[in-house]
Scaffold this motif. Structure first.
Motif, mmCIF file in Angstrom:
data_model
loop_
_atom_site.group_PDB
_atom_site.id
_atom_site.type_symbol
_atom_site.label_atom_id
_atom_site.label_comp_id
_atom_site.label_asym_id
_atom_site.label_seq_id
_atom_site.Cartn_x
_atom_site.Cartn_y
_atom_site.Cartn_z
ATOM 1 N N LEU A 166 8.070 17.318 -3.134
ATOM 2 C CA LEU A 166 8.522 16.055 -2.560
ATOM 3 C C LEU A 166 7.498 14.958 -2.835
ATOM 4 O O LEU A 166 6.317 15.098 -2.518
ATOM 5 C CB LEU A 166 8.718 16.206 -1.045
ATOM 6 N N ILE A 167 7.951 13.858 -3.452
ATOM 7 C CA ILE A 167 7.108 12.681 -3.648
ATOM 8 C C ILE A 167 7.868 11.463 -3.157
ATOM 9 O O ILE A 167 9.097 11.482 -3.025
ATOM 10 C CB ILE A 167 6.703 12.484 -5.124
ATOM 11 N N ARG A 168 7.134 10.418 -2.870
ATOM 12 C CA ARG A 168 7.787 9.191 -2.404
ATOM 13 C C ARG A 168 7.050 7.980 -2.956
ATOM 14 O O ARG A 168 5.868 8.055 -3.286
ATOM 15 C CB ARG A 168 7.832 9.144 -0.880
ATOM 16 N N LYS A 169 7.780 6.876 -3.049
ATOM 17 C CA LYS A 169 7.216 5.642 -3.596
ATOM 18 C C LYS A 169 6.639 4.793 -2.469
ATOM 19 O O LYS A 169 7.251 4.637 -1.415
ATOM 20 C CB LYS A 169 8.292 4.852 -4.345
ATOM 21 N N ARG A 170 5.440 4.250 -2.717
ATOM 22 C CA ARG A 170 4.809 3.386 -1.733
ATOM 23 C C ARG A 170 5.522 2.028 -1.674
ATOM 24 O O ARG A 170 6.269 1.674 -2.592
ATOM 25 C CB ARG A 170 3.326 3.198 -2.072
ATOM 26 N N PRO A 171 5.322 1.264 -0.604
ATOM 27 C CA PRO A 171 5.992 -0.041 -0.480
ATOM 28 C C PRO A 171 5.701 -0.967 -1.655
ATOM 29 O O PRO A 171 4.732 -0.792 -2.388
ATOM 30 C CB PRO A 171 5.407 -0.607 0.830
ATOM 31 N N GLU A 172 6.548 -1.986 -1.805
ATOM 32 C CA GLU A 172 6.442 -2.909 -2.935
ATOM 33 C C GLU A 172 5.260 -3.864 -2.813
ATOM 34 O O GLU A 172 4.884 -4.519 -3.788
ATOM 35 C CB GLU A 172 7.737 -3.716 -3.076
ATOM 36 N N THR A 173 4.705 -3.991 -1.619
ATOM 37 C CA THR A 173 3.552 -4.863 -1.422
ATOM 38 C C THR A 173 2.432 -4.080 -0.737
ATOM 39 O O THR A 173 2.664 -3.008 -0.175
ATOM 40 C CB THR A 173 3.922 -6.078 -0.544
ATOM 41 N N GLY A 174 1.228 -4.627 -0.801
ATOM 42 C CA GLY A 174 0.103 -3.988 -0.144
ATOM 43 C C GLY A 174 -0.672 -3.063 -1.067
ATOM 44 O O GLY A 174 -0.459 -3.038 -2.285
ATOM 45 N N LEU A 175 -1.558 -2.278 -0.482
ATOM 46 C CA LEU A 175 -2.434 -1.380 -1.234
ATOM 47 C C LEU A 175 -1.631 -0.373 -2.049
ATOM 48 O O LEU A 175 -0.729 0.280 -1.525
ATOM 49 C CB LEU A 175 -3.360 -0.652 -0.254
ATOM 50 N N LEU A 176 -1.944 -0.250 -3.343
ATOM 51 C CA LEU A 176 -1.320 0.727 -4.248
ATOM 52 C C LEU A 176 0.197 0.585 -4.276
ATOM 53 O O LEU A 176 0.938 1.565 -4.351
ATOM 54 C CB LEU A 176 -1.716 2.154 -3.834
ATOM 55 N N ALA A 177 0.670 -0.654 -4.254
ATOM 56 C CA ALA A 177 2.104 -0.929 -4.199
ATOM 57 C C ALA A 177 2.861 -0.296 -5.355
ATOM 58 O O ALA A 177 2.390 -0.280 -6.497
ATOM 59 C CB ALA A 177 2.341 -2.444 -4.193
ATOM 60 N N ASN A 178 4.022 0.257 -5.044
ATOM 61 C CA ASN A 178 4.972 0.811 -6.025
ATOM 62 C C ASN A 178 4.488 2.073 -6.730
ATOM 63 O O ASN A 178 5.179 2.568 -7.633
ATOM 64 C CB ASN A 178 5.371 -0.225 -7.075
ATOM 65 N N LEU A 179 3.339 2.590 -6.360
ATOM 66 C CA LEU A 179 2.907 3.867 -6.923
ATOM 67 C C LEU A 179 3.501 5.004 -6.095
ATOM 68 O O LEU A 179 4.013 4.801 -4.992
ATOM 69 C CB LEU A 179 1.384 3.955 -6.930
ATOM 70 N N TRP A 180 3.409 6.215 -6.642
ATOM 71 C CA TRP A 180 3.977 7.374 -5.959
ATOM 72 C C TRP A 180 2.880 8.122 -5.204
ATOM 73 O O TRP A 180 1.701 8.050 -5.546
ATOM 74 C CB TRP A 180 4.674 8.291 -6.968
ATOM 75 N N GLU A 181 3.294 8.843 -4.166
ATOM 76 C CA GLU A 181 2.353 9.600 -3.353
ATOM 77 C C GLU A 181 3.053 10.826 -2.776
ATOM 78 O O GLU A 181 4.286 10.953 -2.853
ATOM 79 C CB GLU A 181 1.818 8.743 -2.200
ATOM 80 N N PHE A 182 2.270 11.724 -2.211
ATOM 81 C CA PHE A 182 2.799 12.827 -1.417
ATOM 82 C C PHE A 182 2.871 12.350 0.041
ATOM 83 O O PHE A 182 2.161 11.408 0.420
ATOM 84 C CB PHE A 182 1.891 14.045 -1.543
ATOM 85 N N PRO A 183 3.753 12.939 0.864
ATOM 86 C CA PRO A 183 3.867 12.499 2.255
ATOM 87 C C PRO A 183 2.498 12.407 2.929
ATOM 88 O O PRO A 183 1.715 13.351 2.897
ATOM 89 C CB PRO A 183 4.738 13.579 2.888
ATOM 90 N N THR A 184 2.240 11.247 3.515
ATOM 91 C CA THR A 184 0.919 10.931 4.056
ATOM 92 C C THR A 184 1.067 10.180 5.371
ATOM 93 O O THR A 184 1.953 9.335 5.510
ATOM 94 C CB THR A 184 0.126 10.054 3.069
#
Length: 367
Positions: free
Chosen positions: A256-274
């Motif tokens: 499972l991966i998810r995309k970070r918000p469009e604004t802010g730190l590391l915007a639009n990159l992918w991450e693991f649930p955090t």
């Protein structure tokens, strides 16, 4: 202060200083891929990459980036996810988003030609005074200042400038100094030479004065205060942020991966649930489990603690407590939530701490 700088400049033989500096650069300059020609697009990309990043780190990224996006047109038309993937690991991702946005403007408004006027180039997104000056002087041979940290350090010693270089207002002082002493015959070599001198000889803590080609022109050296300059106030203390993150697999072994918000730190990159931890609340595992349940409708089975990851940003420090586990209910995929194989994972752009986290997971599962 401006009057004092003019007095300092008046003490130097500008022509002799220019000649000594440029002669050294012609002989000693490093072979760097963006120096092979004066292509303004390549110079632009290299200067954006070099912000906050060391030359040796940038070289392989620049080479790969140019292979994938060799022209303004190819970068302008590229999918943002592909661009972020090519930038993966360099950090400060707003740099490449601004670069692509500006490149699209150049493609549409200027027919794909990087503008050569200070006003037009400075209007592009993400192009500050330094980048504009670097492109104009190196690519177009215009006597414009390109003042970065290296240049401010070098000139603070050569001209005995005691202004705090951490203050944004100080940049104007150094820019005015460069305008006074820049070589109008060879502005490209002059600006690059100042940068190169700061990188190789006039270093922050232990300047190699005996090897310096412009030592005779250096007022700080003659005063014996070269190690006391530049004046630079310390940055504010970084904020420490505690996180818990997990690599969770479904029944088919997909992650499972998810995309970070469009604004802010590391915007639009992918991450693991955090989840950011509340240290006065529950244990790390329970907070991650509750976060997962709130977002995806069911509790995961959290099997093991893998370890910890520390990652430092300019203004904060992450300490990530890493777990792995299994998804116990069906997850609905969206453009922002994906279930991917380990092979497919390579197609998505992740911030460095999550790349470290996945590597830690691979080592843990093989042990």
């Amino acid at each position: 202060m401006a009057t004092d700088i003019k007095k300092c400049i008046a003490k130097m033989d500008k022509k002799s200083f220019q000649d000594d500096l440029i002669e050294w650069f012609v002989k000693e300059q490093r072979e760097l891929p963006w120096r092979k020609d004066q292509d303004p697009y390549k110079i632009w990309v290299s200067e954006i990459m070099l912000q906050q990043t060391k030359v040796n780190t940038v070289i392989p990224y620049f080479t790969r980036f140019m292979e994938e996006f060799p022209t303004i047109e190819t970068l302008a038309s590229a999918d943002e996810d592909k661009v972020l993937k090519a930038w993966e690991g360099l950090g400060y991702y707003s740099r490449v988003r601004n670069l692509q946005s500006a490149v699209r403007e150049v493609h549409q408004r200027y027919g794909g030609k990087v503008p050569d006027s200070p006003e037009e180039i400075a209007s592009l997104k993400g192009v500050g005074p330094y980048t504009a000056g670097a492109i104009l002087s190196i690519a177009y041979g215009k006597p414009e200042p390109a003042v970065d940290g290296n240049v401010m350090r070098v000139l603070s010693r050569i001209l005995l400038i005691s202004e705090d270089i951490a203050r944004p207002a100080s940049r104007k002082i150094f820019e005015s100094a460069v305008k006074e002493i820049i070589s109008h015959d060879h502005p490209s070599f002059f600006n690059q030479a100042l940068m190169e001198l700061g990188a190789l000889i006039c270093t922050p803590t232990s300047p190699s004065c005996l090897l310096c080609p412009v030592r005779d022109h250096c007022q700080a050296f003659h005063e014996g205060v070269q190690k006391e300059l530049p004046i630079k106030t310390k940055k504010k203390k970084q904020k420490n942020v505690q996180l818990a993150a997990g690599i969770f697999k479904d029944s088919q072994g997909k992650i499972l991966i998810r995309k970070r918000p469009e604004t802010g730190l590391l915007a639009n990159l992918w991450e693991f649930p955090t989840v950011e931890l509340n240290l006065e609340f529950k244990r790390q595992r329970e907070q991650l489990s509750d976060h997962f349940k709130d977002l995806y409708g069911s509790f995961p089975k959290i099997n093991d603690t893998i370890g910890e990851i520390d990652h430092v940003f300019s203004h904060l420090k992450w300490n990530i407590h890493v777990f792995c586990g299994n998804i116990q209910a069906e997850i609905q995929e969206t453009p922002y939530v994906k279930l991917v194989t380990e092979t497919e994972l390579q197609e998505y752009a992740f911030p460095v701490p999550y790349l470290k986290m996945f590597q830690q997971y691979l080592e843990f599962t093989k042990a």
